[in-house]
Motif scaffolding. Structure first.
Motif, PDB file in Angstrom:
ATOM      1  N   GLY A 102     -13.469   7.292  -6.222  1.00 53.28           N
ATOM      2  CA  GLY A 102     -12.303   6.440  -6.399  1.00 53.28           C
ATOM      3  C   GLY A 102     -11.380   6.474  -5.200  1.00 53.28           C
ATOM      4  O   GLY A 102     -10.847   5.430  -4.786  1.00 53.28           O
ATOM      5  N   SER A 103     -11.182   7.665  -4.627  1.00 51.98           N
ATOM      6  CA  SER A 103     -10.343   7.778  -3.430  1.00 51.98           C
ATOM      7  C   SER A 103     -10.972   7.048  -2.249  1.00 51.98           C
ATOM      8  O   SER A 103     -10.276   6.385  -1.475  1.00 51.98           O
ATOM      9  CB  SER A 103     -10.131   9.251  -3.080  1.00 51.98           C
ATOM     10  OG  SER A 103      -9.451   9.928  -4.123  1.00 51.98           O
ATOM     11  N   ARG A 155     -10.517   3.331  -2.715  1.00 55.86           N
ATOM     12  CA  ARG A 155      -9.143   2.939  -2.393  1.00 55.86           C
ATOM     13  C   ARG A 155      -8.999   2.681  -0.891  1.00 55.86           C
ATOM     14  O   ARG A 155      -8.406   1.671  -0.482  1.00 55.86           O
ATOM     15  CB  ARG A 155      -8.189   4.047  -2.849  1.00 55.86           C
ATOM     16  CG  ARG A 155      -6.743   3.845  -2.476  1.00 55.86           C
ATOM     17  CD  ARG A 155      -5.882   4.880  -3.183  1.00 55.86           C
ATOM     18  NE  ARG A 155      -6.385   6.240  -2.989  1.00 55.86           N
ATOM     19  CZ  ARG A 155      -5.948   7.297  -3.681  1.00 55.86           C
ATOM     20  NH1 ARG A 155      -5.029   7.147  -4.615  1.00 55.86           N
ATOM     21  NH2 ARG A 155      -6.448   8.485  -3.450  1.00 55.86           N
ATOM     22  N   ALA A 165       1.106   3.690  -3.438  1.00 61.49           N
ATOM     23  CA  ALA A 165       0.275   4.885  -3.229  1.00 61.49           C
ATOM     24  C   ALA A 165       0.783   6.115  -3.968  1.00 61.49           C
ATOM     25  O   ALA A 165      -0.018   6.882  -4.511  1.00 61.49           O
ATOM     26  CB  ALA A 165       0.144   5.172  -1.734  1.00 61.49           C
ATOM     27  N   THR A 186      -5.206   2.201  -9.853  1.00 64.01           N
ATOM     28  CA  THR A 186      -6.289   2.742 -10.669  1.00 64.01           C
ATOM     29  C   THR A 186      -6.730   4.107 -10.163  1.00 64.01           C
ATOM     30  O   THR A 186      -6.949   5.037 -10.953  1.00 64.01           O
ATOM     31  CB  THR A 186      -7.484   1.774 -10.668  1.00 64.01           C
ATOM     32  OG1 THR A 186      -7.061   0.494 -11.150  1.00 64.01           O
ATOM     33  CG2 THR A 186      -8.608   2.290 -11.544  1.00 64.01           C
ATOM     34  N   ALA A 187      -6.867   4.240  -8.853  1.00 67.16           N
ATOM     35  CA  ALA A 187      -7.270   5.527  -8.283  1.00 67.16           C
ATOM     36  C   ALA A 187      -6.206   6.588  -8.540  1.00 67.16           C
ATOM     37  O   ALA A 187      -6.526   7.744  -8.865  1.00 67.16           O
ATOM     38  CB  ALA A 187      -7.527   5.377  -6.789  1.00 67.16           C
ATOM     39  N   THR A 221      -6.356  -1.528  -7.211  1.00 61.59           N
ATOM     40  CA  THR A 221      -7.289  -0.444  -6.898  1.00 61.59           C
ATOM     41  C   THR A 221      -6.548   0.854  -6.613  1.00 61.59           C
ATOM     42  O   THR A 221      -6.959   1.932  -7.075  1.00 61.59           O
ATOM     43  CB  THR A 221      -8.153  -0.833  -5.695  1.00 61.59           C
ATOM     44  OG1 THR A 221      -8.822  -2.074  -5.957  1.00 61.59           O
ATOM     45  CG2 THR A 221      -9.193   0.241  -5.393  1.00 61.59           C
ATOM     46  N   ILE A 222      -5.467   0.770  -5.855  1.00 62.09           N
ATOM     47  CA  ILE A 222      -4.685   1.974  -5.544  1.00 62.09           C
ATOM     48  C   ILE A 222      -4.083   2.562  -6.814  1.00 62.09           C
ATOM     49  O   ILE A 222      -4.120   3.792  -7.026  1.00 62.09           O
ATOM     50  CB  ILE A 222      -3.597   1.649  -4.512  1.00 62.09           C
ATOM     51  CG1 ILE A 222      -4.228   1.272  -3.164  1.00 62.09           C
ATOM     52  CG2 ILE A 222      -2.649   2.834  -4.326  1.00 62.09           C
ATOM     53  CD1 ILE A 222      -3.233   0.824  -2.124  1.00 62.09           C
ATOM     54  N   MET A 226      -5.953  -4.954  -3.917  1.00 57.45           N
ATOM     55  CA  MET A 226      -5.689  -3.653  -3.297  1.00 57.45           C
ATOM     56  C   MET A 226      -4.701  -2.844  -4.115  1.00 57.45           C
ATOM     57  O   MET A 226      -4.909  -1.639  -4.362  1.00 57.45           O
ATOM     58  CB  MET A 226      -5.147  -3.857  -1.878  1.00 57.45           C
ATOM     59  CG  MET A 226      -4.788  -2.577  -1.153  1.00 57.45           C
ATOM     60  SD  MET A 226      -3.750  -2.898   0.287  1.00 57.45           S
ATOM     61  CE  MET A 226      -2.245  -3.505  -0.486  1.00 57.45           C
ATOM     62  N   PRO A 278      -9.908  -3.595 -10.885  1.00 57.03           N
ATOM     63  CA  PRO A 278     -10.700  -3.532  -9.649  1.00 57.03           C
ATOM     64  C   PRO A 278     -12.188  -3.735  -9.868  1.00 57.03           C
ATOM     65  O   PRO A 278     -12.876  -4.260  -8.980  1.00 57.03           O
ATOM     66  CB  PRO A 278     -10.400  -2.127  -9.101  1.00 57.03           C
ATOM     67  CG  PRO A 278      -9.928  -1.341 -10.266  1.00 57.03           C
ATOM     68  CD  PRO A 278      -9.213  -2.318 -11.150  1.00 57.03           C
ATOM     69  N   SER A 280     -17.603  -2.017  -0.009  1.00 56.08           N
ATOM     70  CA  SER A 280     -16.640  -1.952  -1.112  1.00 56.08           C
ATOM     71  C   SER A 280     -17.291  -2.354  -2.430  1.00 56.08           C
ATOM     72  O   SER A 280     -17.049  -1.713  -3.474  1.00 56.08           O
ATOM     73  CB  SER A 280     -15.442  -2.863  -0.820  1.00 56.08           C
ATOM     74  OG  SER A 280     -14.731  -2.429   0.316  1.00 56.08           O
ATOM     75  N   ALA A 329       0.829  -1.211   0.000  1.00 54.32           N
ATOM     76  CA  ALA A 329       0.000   0.000   0.000  1.00 54.32           C
ATOM     77  C   ALA A 329       0.859   1.256   0.000  1.00 54.32           C
ATOM     78  O   ALA A 329       0.592   2.213  -0.738  1.00 54.32           O
ATOM     79  CB  ALA A 329      -0.935  -0.010   1.205  1.00 54.32           C
TER      80      ALA A 329
END
Length: 225
Positions: free
Chosen positions: A152-153, A156, A40, A102-103, A99-100, A96, A60, A205, A36
């Motif tokens: 999106g945030s 995440r 990030a 992508t965001a 997703t991070i 995870m 995601p 989620s 993460a």
């Protein structure tokens, strides 16, 4: 001639395994935090010459609902936490990270598009169409971009919390199965609380990924409209 049976001739029980901080489930928790923190800061704009967000977002959208289902299954079937928990934890970390990324790519794309929208175009106002014709839609593309980036945030953070709860659930299950001492960690109460929180995080989620994807599709419709 007979031979007396000794203690060494009888089948021996395997030694009792102990739970250690180096257990794979604990390492999964450490890996979750490391991954993460590592991904990030990345806000990729392009990948293979294409917008990175357009490439990442499908991951995601597919994996988060699957992860939510996996977490709910482990929450309602405690025996699966030891049997499939490590694999579920690895899958959660991959989801995870996707997703991070992508965001982050979405935020980068939002910043670039907002910057382009502020630049005046020939024959039109900033962000408008040639001749100043407005886009269809209530709040305009800028508002949709902001709302999409905000969802999106939030997604995440939700997926991060979901994966942490999943790994903690697996840690507690393995500790309870392997530990030789009694205590709060070995008792069922804490595992039940974590399982309940994990189910809530899984449901929220899954809802959030649908909301985020729906708003992204709405934004694309505004662009083409």
């Amino acid at each position: 001639m007979t031979t007396a049976l000794t203690g060494s001739d009888s089948p021996t029980k395997p030694p009792t395994r102990r739970f250690f901080p180096s257990d794979p489930s604990v390492l999964l928790l450490v890996a979750t935090v490391v991954v993460a923190v590592a991904v990030a800061p990345f806000e990729l704009s392009k990948l293979f010459g294409l917008p990175a967000h357009a490439l990442f977002l499908h991951v995601p959208v597919v994996l988060v609902p699957i992860l939510a289902g996996v977490v709910i299954a482990l929450a309602v079937r405690p025996v699966w936490r030891v049997r499939y928990g490590l694999a579920a934890g690895v899958f959660g970390i991959v989801t995870m990270a996707a997703t991070i990324l992508t965001a982050g790519a979405g935020e980068k794309l939002r910043d670039e598009r907002m910057q382009r929208m502020r630049q005046p175009r020939p024959g039109g106002a900033p962000g408008g169409r040639p001749g100043g014709a407005p886009r269809r839609g209530g709040g305009g593309e800028g508002d949709l971009l902001d709302r999409h980036a905000e969802l999106g945030s939030q997604l995440r953070l939700l997926v991060l919390a979901l994966v942490v709860l999943l790994v903690v659930l697996v840690i507690l299950a393995r500790y309870r199965a392997l530990a030789t001492t009694e205590g709060l960690l070995a008792g069922p109460a804490l595992g039940t609380v974590v399982a309940a929180l994990a189910v809530v995080a899984a449901v929220v989620s899954a809802i959030w990924v649908v909301r985020t994807g729906h708003l992204g599709a709405e934004m694309t419709w505004h662009e083409g409209g």
